[in-house]
Design a protein around this motif. Structure first.
Motif, PDB file in Angstrom:
ATOM      1  N   ARG A  28      -5.445  11.849 -12.371  1.00 59.36           N
ATOM      2  CA  ARG A  28      -5.465  10.793 -11.367  1.00 59.36           C
ATOM      3  C   ARG A  28      -4.902  11.324 -10.051  1.00 59.36           C
ATOM      4  O   ARG A  28      -3.995  12.164 -10.049  1.00 59.36           O
ATOM      5  CB  ARG A  28      -4.594   9.623 -11.820  1.00 59.36           C
ATOM      6  N   ALA A  30      -2.544  11.253  -6.720  1.00 57.99           N
ATOM      7  CA  ALA A  30      -1.165  10.769  -6.562  1.00 57.99           C
ATOM      8  C   ALA A  30      -1.156   9.403  -5.901  1.00 57.99           C
ATOM      9  O   ALA A  30      -0.308   8.561  -6.212  1.00 57.99           O
ATOM     10  CB  ALA A  30      -0.357  11.766  -5.742  1.00 57.99           C
ATOM     11  N   SER A  31      -2.107   9.182  -5.009  1.00 59.47           N
ATOM     12  CA  SER A  31      -2.196   7.863  -4.375  1.00 59.47           C
ATOM     13  C   SER A  31      -3.616   7.649  -3.871  1.00 59.47           C
ATOM     14  O   SER A  31      -4.365   8.616  -3.674  1.00 59.47           O
ATOM     15  CB  SER A  31      -1.212   7.742  -3.200  1.00 59.47           C
ATOM     16  N   ASP A  33      -5.671   5.331  -0.892  1.00 61.71           N
ATOM     17  CA  ASP A  33      -5.550   4.426   0.242  1.00 61.71           C
ATOM     18  C   ASP A  33      -6.248   3.107  -0.095  1.00 61.71           C
ATOM     19  O   ASP A  33      -7.441   3.101  -0.404  1.00 61.71           O
ATOM     20  CB  ASP A  33      -6.201   5.062   1.483  1.00 61.71           C
ATOM     21  N   ARG A  39      -8.697   9.392  -1.842  1.00 67.36           N
ATOM     22  CA  ARG A  39      -7.761   9.915  -2.842  1.00 67.36           C
ATOM     23  C   ARG A  39      -6.898  10.992  -2.198  1.00 67.36           C
ATOM     24  O   ARG A  39      -7.390  11.830  -1.446  1.00 67.36           O
ATOM     25  CB  ARG A  39      -8.514  10.497  -4.043  1.00 67.36           C
ATOM     26  N   TYR A  41      -3.699  13.939  -3.223  1.00 71.04           N
ATOM     27  CA  TYR A  41      -3.073  14.686  -4.320  1.00 71.04           C
ATOM     28  C   TYR A  41      -1.859  15.449  -3.821  1.00 71.04           C
ATOM     29  O   TYR A  41      -1.795  15.860  -2.650  1.00 71.04           O
ATOM     30  CB  TYR A  41      -4.074  15.687  -4.924  1.00 71.04           C
ATOM     31  N   ARG A  42      -0.895  15.646  -4.746  1.00 69.09           N
ATOM     32  CA  ARG A  42       0.289  16.440  -4.441  1.00 69.09           C
ATOM     33  C   ARG A  42       0.093  17.874  -4.939  1.00 69.09           C
ATOM     34  O   ARG A  42      -0.653  18.132  -5.880  1.00 69.09           O
ATOM     35  CB  ARG A  42       1.521  15.853  -5.104  1.00 69.09           C
TER      36      ARG A  42
END
Length: 276
Positions: A28, A30-31, A33, A39, A41-42
């Motif tokens: 998935r 990370a966050s 919007d 999407r 990602y870290r």
């Protein structure tokens, strides 16, 4: 954080793959919007991505991959899986190579049909011979099953003979017989070498006397044993044309054994024959 495009480039994967991994819950973002649906990602998610890709390349399904990474597989476990998979792939490669070799041999046999004549067959008596031997069981008499079984036997046989102080006195000889108690195709493979009449069995080497064969149809086979079916089928035609019968198991006398250059090998095939 990184956009999905940037993260895909950093991880050396496609954006489409990341979207798929998101849809099945494997990786998935990370966050997301809430307004644009973009999407993000870290960097630390690359660790999970690396494990997913590694496990996928090992041949696991994505469901299996998710179960493993969710259980926090560590590097040592991944290394163990890699070693296991490497072994499996090596076995598969060896099997596929043997299968391809067998197909090529059959093709050469088809191409040579009609060029080898039964005039090359000699009918003769085979005298008894004393041999030192090692044995093993092959799943069948097919070349692809015999080769991997018999090939390791000869180096081991010569090693044991040297340790026992037994000197070969003639050519190597291989012969075959149905595996006792087996109703299928399994055969006992005998890898032997001629020894002197006074040679006796050692602790790890059997010495046996191969009996005489009153009547044998023989032919000299030139080249690798991968192509032996060509010579065997010439023998078969001669046996049928001359009213003989045989059990189909040939003795192989390696007159010129060339393990490093099998194309230079010279082998006499001996088939015991009889008339009803």
């Amino acid at each position: 954080m990184f956009t999905i495009g940037d993260f895909a480039r950093l991880g050396r994967v496609s954006v489409r793959m990341l979207r798929h991994y998101d849809s099945i819950g494997l990786l998935r973002p990370a966050s997301v919007d809430p307004h644009t649906g973009y999407r993000f990602y870290r960097a630390d998610q690359l660790r999970r991505l690396n494990r997913v890709i590694a496990l996928k390349e090992l041949g696991l399904t994505l469901e299996q991959v998710r179960a493993i990474v969710d259980d926090a597989v560590d590097v040592a476990e991944l290394r163990g899986m890699l070693r296991l998979r490497r072994s499996q792939l090596a076995e598969q490669l060896a099997a596929d190579t043997a299968r391809l070799t067998a197909v090529e041999a059959r093709l050469r046999m088809i191409e040579s049909e009609g060029r080898m004549t039964t005039q090359e067959v000699v009918l003769k008596e085979i005298v008894p011979v004393r041999v030192a031997e090692l044995t093993a069981v092959a799943p069948s008499y097919q070349g692809e099953d015999i080769g991997p079984v018999i090939q390791p036997l000869y180096p081991e046989l010569f090693r044991r003979l040297a340790g026992a102080g037994i000197t070969p006195a003639g050519p190597s000889i291989a012969w075959y017989e149905p595996a006792p108690g087996d109703d299928g195709d399994a055969v006992v493979v005998h890898a032997g070498v001629t020894v002197g009449a006074g040679a006796e069995a050692a602790s790890d080497v059997a010495v046996v006397d191969l009996p005489a064969v009153r009547t044998a149809a023989t032919i000299i086979h030139h080249g690798p044993m991968d192509d032996v079916e060509q010579s065997m089928q010439v023998l078969a035609r001669w046996i049928e044309d001359n009213g003989y019968r045989t059990d189909g198991f040939a003795r192989e006398v390696y007159l010129d054994y060339c393990p490093d250059a099998p194309e230079k090998g010279v082998t006499e095939l001996q088939l015991a024959v009889h008339r009803d």
